[in-house]
Design an enzyme around this catalytic site. Structure first.
Site, mmCIF file in Angstrom:
data_model
loop_
_atom_site.group_PDB
_atom_site.id
_atom_site.type_symbol
_atom_site.label_atom_id
_atom_site.label_comp_id
_atom_site.label_asym_id
_atom_site.label_seq_id
_atom_site.Cartn_x
_atom_site.Cartn_y
_atom_site.Cartn_z
ATOM 1 N N ASP A 133 65.566 32.029 36.843
ATOM 2 C CA ASP A 133 65.257 33.358 36.321
ATOM 3 C C ASP A 133 63.779 33.378 35.947
ATOM 4 O O ASP A 133 63.365 32.777 34.958
ATOM 5 C CB ASP A 133 66.144 33.629 35.103
ATOM 6 C CG ASP A 133 65.822 34.950 34.411
ATOM 7 O OD1 ASP A 133 64.828 35.607 34.780
ATOM 8 O OD2 ASP A 133 66.579 35.318 33.495
ATOM 9 N N LYS B 138 58.100 43.769 34.104
ATOM 10 C CA LYS B 138 57.537 42.753 33.217
ATOM 11 C C LYS B 138 56.078 42.441 33.580
ATOM 12 O O LYS B 138 55.373 41.781 32.817
ATOM 13 C CB LYS B 138 58.332 41.445 33.295
ATOM 14 C CG LYS B 138 59.824 41.553 33.079
ATOM 15 C CD LYS B 138 60.205 41.772 31.656
ATOM 16 C CE LYS B 138 61.710 41.614 31.489
ATOM 17 N NZ LYS B 138 62.165 41.942 30.129
ATOM 18 N N CYS C 257 68.896 39.768 23.487
ATOM 19 C CA CYS C 257 69.858 39.450 24.554
ATOM 20 C C CYS C 257 69.955 37.938 24.765
ATOM 21 O O CYS C 257 70.073 37.456 25.891
ATOM 22 C CB CYS C 257 69.498 40.158 25.855
ATOM 23 S SG CYS C 257 69.699 41.943 25.794
ATOM 24 N N HIS D 256 68.973 34.314 28.786
ATOM 25 C CA HIS D 256 69.230 35.724 28.532
ATOM 26 C C HIS D 256 70.679 36.003 28.928
ATOM 27 O O HIS D 256 71.246 35.340 29.789
ATOM 28 C CB HIS D 256 68.261 36.545 29.401
ATOM 29 C CG HIS D 256 68.259 38.014 29.150
ATOM 30 N ND1 HIS D 256 69.230 38.847 29.655
ATOM 31 C CD2 HIS D 256 67.382 38.815 28.486
ATOM 32 C CE1 HIS D 256 68.950 40.099 29.311
ATOM 33 N NE2 HIS D 256 67.845 40.108 28.596
ATOM 34 N N GLN E 5 60.541 36.221 32.766
ATOM 35 C CA GLN E 5 59.540 36.053 31.707
ATOM 36 C C GLN E 5 58.356 35.193 32.142
ATOM 37 O O GLN E 5 57.295 35.246 31.523
ATOM 38 C CB GLN E 5 60.195 35.421 30.475
ATOM 39 C CG GLN E 5 61.217 36.320 29.805
ATOM 40 C CD GLN E 5 60.617 37.593 29.237
ATOM 41 O OE1 GLN E 5 59.470 37.606 28.791
ATOM 42 N NE2 GLN E 5 61.370 38.672 29.248
#
Length: 412
Positions: free
Chosen positions: A206, A232, A370, A129, A209
């Protein structure tokens, strides 16, 4: 209607009753919400936690001696402990509250400016991202460090053998998403972390997700940093966490100056507070932190294994049905992926498809998500992305498939 998955019964209709927004109509149609990778919906128990805070104990934390302040402090710090246990951090003060994943990444990238020099190397994956690309590019511009990229293949998977070639004694930081937001690919972060550590490099993962689908164990992963956003995973917007190993958090300088993050202040010298307050300047999103804890309670009550199994069934069903449409191209067919399908119809612009689906009450995301380097790799302007959550149904997927067919017919 309950859905039978192997030997468990997943009562999706019961779960859907916890999400009032799923009852609304859009353009006269029942809402089918497939934009979960952008933000998930919020269940009643999380809303109740927000209302309870503002109705009963709204006050600033840590510094007050009065009852409301003490109660708010207890609830906020209690949420930190819930998050610590969920991600299996060794210590509660290794959990830093942030405004979200982007804030956490920038905090770490800013701190590493203290350690990098010209010629040092940092490695990012091709699947990132923008929020896990731009801060590191800015860091390279400030320090003279060199950015290297782990390439991807046509399945949307990272080429691990090329990563092994990139890692060397100059490598200082490696950063990679656990799951690609654009394609749903689950990356081999265990192998990446182990290889990076073999040369003494730090690793930031990260987890934005991954966190809604995978219960990450940061100690088992041996991640140095892991970042997450609450919105999320059924929580509110504007709050997230940075997990960092204590030894790294002690080394990093504060990201912001202000109240709460200090031990002593005078005009000659300021000394900083210990963890986690060193990185939590100013009044935090108190309600958001408490609501994040409530969201984790809610999802854990359902069970992450059950959520993952049900979402996998949704993914398989949707993939099979969508592939039956002539001209369908799915981007990202990794062997291991979460419930995300990025697709295009030959000759049609993704924006046009998304707009027509919205007219039918079906919410999807269109564009580059993104993740422009991913789209550039495939030589496309963007995709239609349908991302599923545990409150979606097979019937909604049928509507998506019929909607895509109708959009195709109208646009061709």
């Amino acid at each position: 209607m309950s859905q039978q998955i192997q030997n468990i019964t997943f009562d999706v209709e019961k779960i859907r009753k916890d999400f009032p927004i799923l009852k609304r109509k859009v353009n006269g149609y029942p809402l089918a919400y497939f934009d979960n990778a952008a933000t998930s919906q919020t269940p009643i128990p999380v809303m109740d936690a927000i209302v309870d805070y503002y109705s009963n104990y709204n006050a600033n934390i840590h510094r007050g001696v009065h009852a409301l302040s003490q109660e708010a402090t207890d609830k906020y710090e209690g949420a930190r402990i819930k998050i610590q246990k969920h991600f299996n951090a060794e210590k509660a003060h290794e959990i830093i509250f942030t405004s979200g994943t982007t804030h956490g990444i920038n905090l770490v990238a800013n701190g590493f400016g203290k350690f990098l020099k010209k010629g040092d190397e940092i490695i990012v994956s091709a699947l990132e991202h923008h929020s896990n690309i731009v801060p590191w590019q800015m860091l390279c511009e400030r320090t003279g460090a060199v950015l290297k990229v782990i390439p991807m293949d046509l399945n949307g998977e990272l080429v691990y053998s090329e990563f092994e070639k990139l890692v060397n004694e100059k490598t200082k930081v490696v950063f990679c998403n656990h799951v690609s937001n654009a394609l749903g690919t689950v990356n081999p972060i265990e192998k990446i972390i182990k290889k990076a550590h073999s040369v003494g490099a730090a690793v930031l993962i990260d987890g934005a997700q991954a966190a809604p689908h995978i219960k990450a164990d940061v100690q088992a992963l041996d991640a140095d940093f892991y970042v997450v956003s609450a919105h999320k995973m059924c929580g509110p917007t504007g709050v997230g966490i940075l997990y960092g190993k204590e030894q790294w958090l002690q080394k990093l300088p504060p990201y912001q100056g202000g109240g709460e993050m200090i031990a002593t202040v005078n005009f000659e010298k300021t000394t900083y507070a210990g963890l986690p307050h060193k990185f939590e300047a100013g009044t935090p999103n108190i309600c958001g932190g408490i609501a994040f804890g409530a969201a984790l309670d809610y999802m854990n009550q359902i069970g992450f294994d059950q959520i993952a199994e049900f979402e996998h069934e949704l993914l398989l069903y949707a993939t099979k049905k969508l592939k039956e449409i002539e001209g369908m191209k799915i981007y990202g067919e990794a062997a291991e992926k979460t419930a995300v399908i990025s697709f295009n119809i030959e000759g049609l612009h993704p924006y046009d498809i998304g707009t027509l689906l919205d007219k039918m009450g079906i919410a999807v995301r269109t564009g580059h998500h993104c993740a422009q380097p991913v789209m550039d790799f495939f030589k496309i302007p963007g995709t239609v992305r349908a991302s599923f959550a545990f409150y979606n149904t097979f019937e909604e997927i049928d509507r998506l498939v019929e909607g895509v067919k109708k959009a195709k017919m109208m646009l061709q």
